[in-house]
Write a protein that holds these residues in place. Structure first.
Motif, PDB file in Angstrom:
ATOM      1  N   PRO A 125      -2.106   0.822 -16.306  1.00  0.00           N
ATOM      2  CA  PRO A 125      -3.929   0.166 -15.546  1.00  0.00           C
ATOM      3  C   PRO A 125      -4.183   1.471 -14.509  1.00  0.00           C
ATOM      4  CG  PRO A 125      -2.402  -2.059 -14.998  1.00  0.00           C
ATOM      5  CD  PRO A 125      -1.850  -0.337 -16.227  1.00  0.00           C
ATOM      6  N   PRO A 126      -5.775   1.708 -14.265  1.00  0.00           N
ATOM      7  CA  PRO A 126      -5.862   3.073 -13.507  1.00  0.00           C
ATOM      8  C   PRO A 126      -4.960   2.710 -12.159  1.00  0.00           C
ATOM      9  CG  PRO A 126      -7.549   2.604 -15.284  1.00  0.00           C
ATOM     10  CD  PRO A 126      -6.271   1.580 -15.499  1.00  0.00           C
ATOM     11  N   LEU A 127      -5.771   1.687 -12.078  1.00  0.00           N
ATOM     12  CA  LEU A 127      -4.697   1.526 -10.391  1.00  0.00           C
ATOM     13  C   LEU A 127      -3.783   2.127  -9.767  1.00  0.00           C
ATOM     14  CD1 LEU A 127      -5.727  -0.213  -7.861  1.00  0.00           C
ATOM     15  CD2 LEU A 127      -4.690  -2.004  -8.716  1.00  0.00           C
ATOM     16  N   ILE A 128      -2.675   1.632 -10.618  1.00  0.00           N
ATOM     17  CA  ILE A 128      -1.555   2.285  -9.950  1.00  0.00           C
ATOM     18  C   ILE A 128      -0.801   3.559 -10.217  1.00  0.00           C
ATOM     19  CG2 ILE A 128       1.069   2.269 -10.854  1.00  0.00           C
ATOM     20  CD1 ILE A 128       0.538  -0.149 -13.276  1.00  0.00           C
ATOM     21  N   GLY A 129      -2.105   4.643 -10.587  1.00  0.00           N
ATOM     22  CA  GLY A 129      -2.333   6.050 -10.339  1.00  0.00           C
ATOM     23  C   GLY A 129      -2.994   5.908  -9.324  1.00  0.00           C
ATOM     24  N   GLU A 130      -3.677   5.863  -9.062  1.00  0.00           N
ATOM     25  CA  GLU A 130      -4.734   5.651  -7.975  1.00  0.00           C
ATOM     26  C   GLU A 130      -3.925   5.718  -6.461  1.00  0.00           C
ATOM     27  OE1 GLU A 130      -8.340   3.210  -9.405  1.00  0.00           O
ATOM     28  OE2 GLU A 130      -8.813   4.638 -11.727  1.00  0.00           O
ATOM     29  N   LEU A 131      -4.010   4.274  -6.942  1.00  0.00           N
ATOM     30  CA  LEU A 131      -2.889   3.929  -5.342  1.00  0.00           C
ATOM     31  C   LEU A 131      -2.002   5.098  -4.710  1.00  0.00           C
ATOM     32  CD1 LEU A 131      -3.074   0.124  -5.672  1.00  0.00           C
ATOM     33  CD2 LEU A 131      -4.473   1.505  -3.663  1.00  0.00           C
ATOM     34  N   ALA A 132      -1.466   5.584  -6.229  1.00  0.00           N
ATOM     35  CA  ALA A 132       0.082   6.190  -5.824  1.00  0.00           C
ATOM     36  C   ALA A 132      -1.066   7.491  -5.146  1.00  0.00           C
ATOM     37  CB  ALA A 132       0.538   6.677  -6.977  1.00  0.00           C
TER      38      ALA A 132
ATOM     39  N   VAL B 119      -2.118   7.285  -1.719  1.00  0.00           N
ATOM     40  CA  VAL B 119      -1.009   6.944  -0.583  1.00  0.00           C
ATOM     41  C   VAL B 119      -0.008   8.206   0.001  1.00  0.00           C
ATOM     42  CG1 VAL B 119       1.317   5.413   0.294  1.00  0.00           C
ATOM     43  CG2 VAL B 119      -1.190   3.970  -1.035  1.00  0.00           C
ATOM     44  N   THR B 120      -0.280   8.830  -1.329  1.00  0.00           N
ATOM     45  CA  THR B 120       0.716  10.640  -0.593  1.00  0.00           C
ATOM     46  C   THR B 120      -0.387  11.421  -0.477  1.00  0.00           C
ATOM     47  OG1 THR B 120       0.622  11.051  -3.188  1.00  0.00           O
ATOM     48  CG2 THR B 120       2.381   9.343  -2.209  1.00  0.00           C
ATOM     49  N   ALA B 121      -1.312  11.374   0.181  1.00  0.00           N
ATOM     50  CA  ALA B 121      -2.245  12.581  -0.553  1.00  0.00           C
ATOM     51  C   ALA B 121      -1.472  13.069   0.820  1.00  0.00           C
ATOM     52  CB  ALA B 121      -3.863  11.690  -0.528  1.00  0.00           C
ATOM     53  N   ASP B 122      -1.772  12.657   2.080  1.00  0.00           N
ATOM     54  CA  ASP B 122      -1.146  13.282   3.058  1.00  0.00           C
ATOM     55  C   ASP B 122       0.339  14.390   2.654  1.00  0.00           C
ATOM     56  OD1 ASP B 122      -3.721  13.215   4.534  1.00  0.00           O
ATOM     57  OD2 ASP B 122      -2.961  11.035   5.336  1.00  0.00           O
ATOM     58  N   ALA B 123       1.008  13.910   2.395  1.00  0.00           N
ATOM     59  CA  ALA B 123       2.439  14.194   2.076  1.00  0.00           C
ATOM     60  C   ALA B 123       2.581  15.765   0.967  1.00  0.00           C
ATOM     61  CB  ALA B 123       3.419  13.151   1.323  1.00  0.00           C
TER      62      ALA B 123
ATOM     63  N   ASP C 210       7.923  15.900  -2.239  1.00  0.00           N
ATOM     64  CA  ASP C 210       7.815  15.009  -2.866  1.00  0.00           C
ATOM     65  C   ASP C 210       8.852  13.759  -2.549  1.00  0.00           C
ATOM     66  OD1 ASP C 210       7.185  15.826  -5.581  1.00  0.00           O
ATOM     67  OD2 ASP C 210       9.065  16.407  -6.883  1.00  0.00           O
ATOM     68  N   TYR C 211       9.871  14.201  -1.735  1.00  0.00           N
ATOM     69  CA  TYR C 211      10.778  13.261  -0.871  1.00  0.00           C
ATOM     70  C   TYR C 211       9.485  12.921   0.580  1.00  0.00           C
ATOM     71  CZ  TYR C 211      13.359  11.509   3.091  1.00  0.00           C
ATOM     72  OH  TYR C 211      13.895  10.415   4.040  1.00  0.00           O
ATOM     73  N   ASP C 212       8.683  13.044   0.755  1.00  0.00           N
ATOM     74  CA  ASP C 212       7.142  12.722   1.931  1.00  0.00           C
ATOM     75  C   ASP C 212       6.509  11.894   0.525  1.00  0.00           C
ATOM     76  OD1 ASP C 212       8.456  14.203   4.001  1.00  0.00           O
ATOM     77  OD2 ASP C 212       7.727  15.957   3.260  1.00  0.00           O
ATOM     78  N   ARG C 213       6.812  12.023  -0.626  1.00  0.00           N
ATOM     79  CA  ARG C 213       5.388  11.530  -0.848  1.00  0.00           C
ATOM     80  C   ARG C 213       6.733  10.167  -1.396  1.00  0.00           C
ATOM     81  NH1 ARG C 213       4.346  16.554  -3.785  1.00  0.00           N
ATOM     82  NH2 ARG C 213       2.884  17.653  -3.344  1.00  0.00           N
ATOM     83  N   LEU C 214       7.515   9.682  -1.505  1.00  0.00           N
ATOM     84  CA  LEU C 214       7.864   8.887  -2.243  1.00  0.00           C
ATOM     85  C   LEU C 214       8.711   8.240  -0.617  1.00  0.00           C
ATOM     86  CD1 LEU C 214      11.021   9.859  -4.540  1.00  0.00           C
ATOM     87  CD2 LEU C 214       8.955   8.801  -4.636  1.00  0.00           C
TER      88      LEU C 214
ATOM     89  N   TRP D  72       5.211   2.329   3.117  1.00  0.00           N
ATOM     90  CA  TRP D  72       3.199   1.530   2.608  1.00  0.00           C
ATOM     91  C   TRP D  72       3.219  -0.074   2.674  1.00  0.00           C
ATOM     92  CZ3 TRP D  72       1.496   0.198  -2.195  1.00  0.00           C
ATOM     93  CH2 TRP D  72       0.085  -0.061  -2.636  1.00  0.00           C
ATOM     94  N   PHE D  73       4.780   0.011   1.059  1.00  0.00           N
ATOM     95  CA  PHE D  73       5.207  -1.158   1.123  1.00  0.00           C
ATOM     96  C   PHE D  73       6.136  -1.718   1.852  1.00  0.00           C
ATOM     97  CE2 PHE D  73       5.467   1.419  -3.949  1.00  0.00           C
ATOM     98  CZ  PHE D  73       4.018  -0.128  -3.946  1.00  0.00           C
ATOM     99  N   ARG D  74       6.442  -1.422   2.765  1.00  0.00           N
ATOM    100  CA  ARG D  74       7.403  -2.327   3.648  1.00  0.00           C
ATOM    101  C   ARG D  74       6.246  -2.570   5.037  1.00  0.00           C
ATOM    102  NH1 ARG D  74      12.720  -2.144   3.041  1.00  0.00           N
ATOM    103  NH2 ARG D  74      13.086  -3.293   4.804  1.00  0.00           N
TER     104      ARG D  74
END
Length: 760
Positions: A416-423, A426-430, A433-437, A443-445
């Motif tokens: 589903p496209p929603l998964i990649g779009e949200l990823a 959420v990580t747009a400002d990181a 790679d570590y900052d993205r994770l 976000w989840f917590r």
């Protein structure tokens, strides 16, 4: 037979059937009470008892008119139909009580809804309309069956077996410790049922004479012995071990197919492991990893194992030389876990102690597995060496690497496209790679997501596939597998290798310690799943996205500080608390409440209310024999005044037993009366009145009742009782009042003594 005698026999027959009906209702209540362990108490409990009472009352009334057995059962069935229609299906019925075709069509829907709730729900279940329909209806049908078997067919043992079998169903559905009080209550009601059925078949004079006087005491003695043996001996017997995947019993296995909802919703939270370590904090324990994502399902990794006896069974650790690595050991004791995977910390480098079965190490994911063995009863020591990079080292490393398999980056074509779009959102400002994770982890917590075992079932996404993950990201309620699967897939959409780990949270501290190391206990509710992402030069780093569980992954800028975590295997400086699962939080909160209450009591002085409560309960318990005996005496006095000479005579016999006078079955009423007068000071005139009453009742054509002697016989019996009490020492008199022997010893039984030998 005279009309008076026939009337007396009919009255006593009705009395026996009435007592039998009451005993059936008591036994059904005892069988129903365990259901409250799997269904929250509510109006369904009252409805079930009301229906059982109405069915039994209808059957008793029908038998009074000497209707055939088939007619009695049909009347009870009609009551059942009318009650169920009126309470549950009145909107589809004529005049609220007459079923129609729409009523019949609604029944399968209610039953199907209840079965679905039972299949996917967790105990205790919410008492919905459909569930109440099934429970109340089943209680009514059971009542009809038991009433027919016990009263019509006269097979109380078979009815008792059915009641006991029904009472065991909640214990099978929701395994728990033995409910001693419930078991004793059930046993007492079963004995009461059997005795009531036997008593209802006795002839009237047999119940009043001494010929059956020893039966209640004997039955009570046998029943008491059986109950005591069952209560005391059962906990001592070896308990059966549960098999993995069995779905029942306290010892769960590990479900590597990621259907963890079924395991987490198990009704009983059982201890599975005990862990201690020399590390600063207790690590997560991994069982296996899942890297391949095909067909909407995560598949467990299949890799070749190497014998644990090899020099380096787990292979080399994938870290650069400048990455700090620390060495720890952990001891794991399996309490009740039947699994082909041995839970170990990450990354394990050496393991000793696994004996039963052929065990091997999997270098790819540093796990331990066996094709023939089981963890049940095993105890082993694991050496592990986690990497401790600095924050700068992690940020300077990319989440890629040639050491990982291609399957850790693969995504289905129809994701589903929603998964990649949200990823991406959420990580747009990181920047790294570590900052993205860590942005995904925060976000989840955060407050937008909620841990829930029920929402995935209610919303229909109880799984780990791509569609279930997309639905989870919309609803934002789920359990660990949804958080882990969503995190792993979103990391792959960002071109990072990821996989899921199945294992256990660190556990709950106990008061025990071994070699100075505190012991932690791990419960079945702490079965967990979390994601890992591979960083080149560092290795696999675990993250904790599940809201409310575990400790989020963080790194320190100062790599020289000991104990800095690279994954949730250790507590962070920001949070030293041990990760807990929902079941553990409830236990810890309860323990804290108890400790706070104890501390408050020690500061303010001893609280007298609990002591007064215990003393009052003890006094009530000690007074119960006296109260029961007094109630029985009043009943006998009332019966005697209504003309029942046998009641007056029995009250005298029981008074004699209370003060220690033998009441044998072989002694005639006149001989017994003479002995009471000559040896124990009973008034001769009153004793003669009681003897005359029982002789007239026994041999006259009027039968057991003689209305004109009622008051005289009752007054005479009362005078004899007082005289017998006055003839014994005060200590014996107090014992006769507070602990009357006649409650368990019946006149004429083998326990009532033998006739004294008269001197010639």
């Amino acid at each position: 037979m005279s009309s008076a005698e026939a009337a007396a026999r009919i009255a006593r027959g009705r009395g026996g059937e009435r007592l039998l009906t009451i005993s059936i209702l008591a036994a059904l209540l005892a069988a129903l009470l365990p259901v409250v362990r799997v269904i929250d108490p509510g109006w369904w409990l009252i409805g079930a008892l009301l229906l059982a009472t109405m069915v039994l009352a209808a059957g008793y009334s029908a038998r009074r008119y000497r209707l055939p057995a088939v007619a009695v059962t049909l009347i009870e069935a009609a009551v059942w139909v009318v009650f169920m229609t009126l309470v549950f299906l009145r909107d589809t019925a004529l005049l609220w009580v007459i079923p129609t075709l729409d009523t019949l069509r609604a029944v399968p829907l209610l039953v199907g809804s209840a079965m679905e709730q039972i299949a996917v729900g967790a105990a205790p279940l919410e008492p919905t309309l459909s569930l109440a329909f099934v429970v109340v209806g089943a209680m009514g049908l059971l009542t009809i069956i038991v009433d027919h078997v016990a009263v019509t067919a006269r097979m109380p043992l078979l009815a008792s077996v059915g009641i006991v079998a029904v009472s065991l169903i909640p214990a099978i559905a929701a395994p728990s410790d033995v409910d001693v009080v419930g078991f004793v209550f059930l046993a007492m009601t079963i004995l009461f049922l059997i005795r009531s059925e036997t008593r209802s078949r006795e002839k009237p004079m047999e119940r009043e004479a001494e010929r059956t006087a020893g039966v209640p005491a004997t039955a009570l003695g046998i029943g008491a012995i059986a109950i005591v043996v069952a209560v005391v001996a059962t906990p001592v017997l070896p308990q059966p071990g549960a098999r993995a995947g069995s779905g029942i019993g306290p010892g769960p296995g590990i479900d590597a197919t990621l259907q963890l909802g079924d395991d987490l919703r198990r009704p009983q939270d059982a201890e599975v492991l005990r862990v201690r370590t020399n590390a600063p904090s207790v690590p997560y324990l991994r069982a296996t990893t899942l890297s391949r994502f095909e067909g909407g399902v995560w598949e467990p990794d299949r890799a070749q194992t190497i014998s644990l006896a090899a020099e380096t069974p787990f292979g080399a650790i994938d870290t650069e030389e400048d990455i700090r690595v620390v060495d720890y050991t952990a001891n794991v004791q399996v309490v009740n876990l039947d699994s082909p995977w041995a839970p170990v910390p990450y990354p394990a480098v050496r393991l000793n102690g696994l004996n039963a079965g052929l065990w091997g190490a999997v270098p790819y994911n540093h796990t331990v597995a066996s094709t023939t063995g089981s963890t049940q009863g095993q105890s082993y020591e694991v050496a592990y060496a986690p990497a401790r990079p600095s924050l700068e080292q992690v940020r300077s490393t990319t989440a890629v690497g040639s050491q990982v398999r291609d399957e850790t980056t693969e995504l289905p074509t129809d994701i589903p496209p929603l998964i990649g779009e949200l990823a991406l959102q959420v990580t747009a400002d990181a920047a790294t790679d570590y900052d993205r994770l860590t942005a995904l982890q925060r976000w989840f917590r955060g407050g937008d997501f909620k841990y829930s075992l029920d929402a995935p079932v209610e919303e229909g996404f109880d799984g780990s596939g791509a569609e279930a993950v997309a639905r989870f990201l919309e609803v934002r309620e789920g359990y660990c597998i949804h958080f882990a699967s969503a995190f792993a897939l979103m990391a792959r959409t960002l071109h990072m290798p990821s996989r899921i780990v199945v294992g256990y949270l660190p556990g709950t501290p106990t008061t025990e310690s071994v070699d100075g190391q505190p012991v932690f206990t791990v419960y079945s509710s702490q079965l967990h799943a979390w994601p890992e992402v591979y960083f080149d030069g560092i290795g696999w780093i675990a993250f904790e996205p599940t809201s409310g569980l575990g400790v989020p992954t963080t790194f320190s800028s100062d790599a020289a500080l000991p104990g800095q975590p690279t994954d949730p295997d250790a507590a962070t400086p920001q949070s030293s608390a041990t990760p807990t699962a929902p079941g553990d939080r409830a236990r810890i909160d309860l323990e804290e409440e108890r400790q706070n209450a104890a501390g408050a009591a020690s500061q303010t002085g001893l609280d007298p209310l609990p002591i007064f409560g215990v003393v009052a309960a003890l006094l009530v318990l000690l007074a119960l024999p006296f109260l029961i005996r007094e109630l029985r005496r009043r009943q006998q006095d009332a019966a005697a005044r209504s003309g029942d000479a046998a009641a007056a005579w029995q009250s005298v016999q029981e008074a004699a037993i209370d003060v220690g006078i033998s009441v044998p079955a072989s002694e005639t009423p006149r001989a017994f009366a003479r002995r009471l007068v000559e040896q124990h000071g009973a008034p001769a005139s009153d004793m003669s009145t009681v003897v005359l009453a029982i002789e007239r009742a026994s041999y006259s054509r009027a039968g057991a009742r003689s209305q004109w002697m009622g008051d005289a016989a009752a007054d005479a019996a009362g005078s004899v009782r007082l005289a017998l009490l006055a003839s014994v020492p005060p200590s014996r008199r107090i014992l006769a009042l507070l602990a009357p022997r006649s409650l368990i010893i019946r006149p004429g039984s083998v326990y009532a003594g033998t006739a004294p030998v008269r001197a010639r």
